[in-house]
Scaffold this active site. Structure first.
Site, PDB file in Angstrom:
ATOM      1  CE1 TYR A  69      39.247  35.456  41.953  1.00 11.00           C
ATOM      2  CE2 TYR A  69      40.283  33.747  40.618  1.00 11.00           C
ATOM      3  CZ  TYR A  69      39.150  34.299  41.198  1.00 11.00           C
ATOM      4  OH  TYR A  69      37.937  33.689  41.020  1.00 11.00           O
ATOM      5  CE  LYS A 111      36.861  33.844  45.164  1.00  8.12           C
ATOM      6  NZ  LYS A 111      35.587  34.577  45.376  1.00  8.12           N
TER       7      LYS A 111
END
Length: 821
Positions: A248, A252
């Site tokens: 994640y 990002k």
């Protein structure tokens, strides 16, 4: 000073006329952001919400109504706008049925170009936030989707864009983390090593990731658990090799790098929140719509399943309430900007108001001490002190327990005992495995010694107009973390997330709040009651509500979920209902009917009528709708407030009467339902309401229809002073104690129940619990759950109890019957 403040641009003025495309529209943060924009920026031009239709055929429009507008995040707005809620929302919201993972969002060329011409601001809150997401899914949304939005912003004529990232793009960095973007060519790993040469090639890395994803899919036929596992491991491996904890945060970070490199003339804001948790105050204290970060472990602790937690006590856990994040986003939106500007904001608590994990552990214990969860037998679960231990020790302990359970399952598999214990052992194995999973994924964040600078947000807040500082608060230094965990977050998780499990929550007894939260000069509740201060019914209630705002007033367990109004909630809700009554054209001295089953909404609506000087006609729910309508017309009623069990029948009856010309007046009698748009849910009403009417003891409070000794019902006119005199007489015979818990089983349209079971406890700031179903099991269950001490009864009800006891004895064994005899 005043002249300087008057020159500061207000947020609502700056955003007036803006037409925003919002992604991630059905998500946690987007709901709070949308609700706040609709409520606090009334002149915003339009909010285009990109929503993907579901594979089961659920349209984007239906998802908007169900998942967004139907969410309890909008209860406060629903309470304020009442029956106009959906119309007003849809006037500002336009649904864009599309998919961020598809070029041009899957729109036709004409639809895409039309959207480009209209949108002036782009906000991306879409992301897959699963820490160990499949690499292909994380790349598709967190990276490729962001590139598509940037291209869209350019197609809109370089429309400003805000990207919701995460503070944890900093990876494994420790110490002070500035509000800057990592230099191009560096990963966290190379940056921390101090490599002089910037050798990381983002394009080459993306190509490598896509090639390896394709190889995994080819090798595993693109589906099944083996494919999923390999894609998860692939993402986690690359992330950790380059200096991130998980897929994640790695993806990002890549999105940030691409935005900065490719933005051209698009004004860009990168907004990095830390760990977003339940709200501090808006749309309701503790509001949350799913389990986040440590919440599964917090609930396991509350259930007595967990006594240790992997963390270092002195390390801060960087939490930030979701409403602070939404307000900060609104304050930093790059509206009306031109040129290739770049701003980075970090939104967390570690810089100016850190909260150590050890402090959180003590607050969580206090939250469950005050309001313990209950076991399968209904007994409160007493939690021990949560011990914080090293991650390795914690995992080793639970891995050993998992092996023991698996070994026991194996031993029992070939025995006759296997069917009896199979389900419980399988459940234990699943719970332990899930606990180990949560710890492996989340524990890096409970051991991270990082401090996220938020100088940009602090400067922004200080530059805001004082009125906007009040309307859009995000100054993290004002947060009392103990209060947040004890009174907001933990109760919020239980109330908004547990759903059917929330019935295990113990009642928030009035006695507890009386000690902790009432005014220092508050008189003992008995004195409040004996004085029955005020000439009118509303004045008596209002005095109790002002002195004891935190005490629990009215509650019901509906659909296996507690609905509870404190006296402060009740007072605010009464004011909001009063607004509805005025909007329906009711004026002091006019009449309305309540045709509803017993419930908190009944009493709150009655009090609102008393506040505005109206006269209420309470109707028996057992009356056929034709008779209820006839009585209403006879009494000169202008409005009928119907309950869940009576609304449809009385609405049809009145519609038929209006069409046939039976009803008098312009359009006949209006019928409304006592639902969320008329009676706001607890904690959502903020409307001060219209000015209360001047009411004296001689004014008419109720017209009660009773047959008495006659065949035809007759309306008995009862004034405020009559009810109050009856209440005083009743208390003289049977005093009510401060901690009494009332259970209301008799119908409220009866003067006996209304006086003794509603007016008396309201005057004393006691608690009233309502029964949804009049069954012995429901009544006895609620008596046990609330510790009932007062219940108004009649001989017929006592006979029902008596007969039920005898029936149970008759079905018991011979020994039990003899013992009973």
């Amino acid at each position: 000073m005043a002249s300087t403040e008057s020159k500061r641009e207000r947020i609502a003025e700056r955003l007036a006329g803006e037409r925003m495309l919002l992604t991630g529209s059905t998500g946690f943060l987007a709901k709070v952001l949308t609700e706040k924009l609709l409520r606090a920026v009334p002149d915003i031009g339009q909010i285009y919400m990109l929503i993907r239709p579901r594979g089961d055929g659920t349209s984007a429009e239906l998802r908007l109504r169900r998942e967004v507008l139907g969410s309890n995040a909008f209860d406060r707005l629903r309470a304020a706008w009442g029956p106009h809620f959906e119309r007003r929302c849809m006037a500002k919201i336009s649904v864009v049925s599309g998919d961020l993972t598809v070029d041009r969002f899957g729109l036709s060329g004409k639809a895409y170009q039309g959207l480009c011409k209209d949108v002036t601001l782009v906000v991306n809150s879409a992301a897959t936030v699963t820490f160990d997401e499949r690499l292909d899914a994380a790349l598709a949304l967190n990276v490729d989707g962001v590139v598509r939005l940037l291209r869209f912003a350019k197609d809109c004529g370089e429309a400003p864009m805000l990207q919701v990232s995460t503070a944890y793009v900093s990876g494994v960095q420790t110490g002070d983390v500035p509000e800057t973007v990592l230099p191009a060519g560096h990963t966290v790993a190379t940056f921390l090593r101090g490599d002089a040469a910037a050798t990381f090639d983002l394009n080459e890395t993306l190509a490598t990731l896509e090639r390896e994803v394709a190889e995994v899919k080819q090798r595993t036929a693109g589906s099944g658990s083996a494919c999923r596992r390999e894609l998860i491991d692939l993402g986690m491996g690359h992330a950790q090799r380059h200096g991130w904890h998980d897929t994640y945060t790695f993806t990002k970070w890549m999105a940030e790098q691409l935005l900065v490199r490719e933005r051209g003339e698009v004004p860009l804001v990168i907004f990095r929140p830390a760990i977003i948790e339940g709200s501090y105050d808006e749309p309701a204290p503790g509001w949350i719509d799913g389990l986040r970060m440590a919440d599964p472990l917090i609930l396991a602790y509350g259930r007595g399943k967990l006594r240790e937690f992997p963390a270092e006590p002195e390390i801060p856990l960087d939490l930030i309430p979701v409403d602070f994040v939404a307000n900060a986003i609104i304050a930093t939106l790059p509206a009306k900007r031109k040129g290739a500007s770049l701003d980075v904001y970090q939104c967390g608590s570690s810089a100016r108001n850190p909260v150590a994990i050890g402090q959180i552990a003590m607050s969580v214990k206090e939250a469950f001490r005050r309001r313990p969860m209950r076991d399968d037998t209904g007994r409160p679960i007493r939690v021990a002190t949560l011990t914080l231990v090293p991650r390795g020790r914690f995992l080793n302990h639970w891995r050993v327990r998992l092996q023991r359970v698996q070994r026991l399952r194996g031993l029992l598999r070939s025995t006759k005992l296997a069917p009896k214990y199979r389900k419980s052992l399988a459940g234990a194995e699943a719970q332990i495995a899930q606990l180990i999973y949560f710890v492996k994924i989340y524990s890096p964040y409970t051991h991270l010694r990082a401090r996220f600078s938020d100088e940009g947000l602090r400067t922004t807040f200080e530059a805001m107009h004082p009125a906007d500082q009040e309307l859009f608060p995000f100054d993290v230094s004002r947060i009392d973390w103990h209060d947040y965990m004890v009174h907001r977050h933990v109760p919020g998780v239980r109330h908004f997330v547990l759903g059917s499990g929330v019935e295990l929550e113990a009642p928030m007894l009035a006695a507890e709040h009386a000690v902790e939260d009432e005014r220092p000069d508050a008189p003992p509740p008995m004195k409040v009651l004996s004085a029955l201060r005020g000439e009118s019914i509303y004045e008596v209630f209002d005095h109790a509500a002002r002195v004891y705002p935190k005490r629990l007033a009215l509650q019901v367990r509906r659909n296996e979920r507690w609905i509870r109004y404190s006296y402060g909630d009740a007072s605010a809700t009464v004011a909001a209902i009063a607004r509805r009554l005025v909007e329906h054209g009711l004026r002091p001295g006019e009449r309305m009917a309540i045709y509803s089953e017993n419930c908190p909404e009944w009493g709150l609506t009655y009090l609102a009528a008393m506040r505005q000087g109206l006269t209420v006609v309470p109707l028996d729910v057992q009356l056929p709708p034709g008779e209820a309508a006839a009585m209403s017309r006879f009494a000169g009623v202008k409005l009928i407030c119907a309950g869940r069990t009576t609304y449809e029948t009385i609405r049809r009856e009145m519609a038929t009467a209006n069409r046939s010309g039976i009803a008098d007046g312009d359009g006949g009698i209006t019928v409304v339902e006592l639902n969320g748009s008329f009676v706001p849910p607890p904690g959502t009403a903020r409307d001060p309401g219209p000015e209360p009417a001047t009411v004296t003891g001689d004014d008419l409070a109720s017209i009660v229809f009773t047959s008495g000794t006659t065949v035809a019902p007759k309306g008995v006119m009862l004034r405020h002073r009559s009810f109050l005199a009856n209440a005083r007489s009743l208390v003289h015979v049977q005093p009510v104690q401060a901690d009494d818990q009332f259970l209301s089983v008799l119908p409220l349209h009866h003067v006996f129940e209304f006086t003794g079971g509603f007016l008396v406890p309201m005057a004393n700031a006691s608690t009233v619990t309502y029964v949804e179903q009049l069954t012995s099991a429901e009544i006895t269950g609620l008596m046990q759950a609330t510790g009932t001490t007062v219940m108004m009864v009649v001989p017929r009800l006592l006979k029902l109890f008596h007969d039920g006891i005898l029936r149970k004895v008759e079905t018991s064994g011979v020994v039990a019957r003899r013992l009973f005899a």
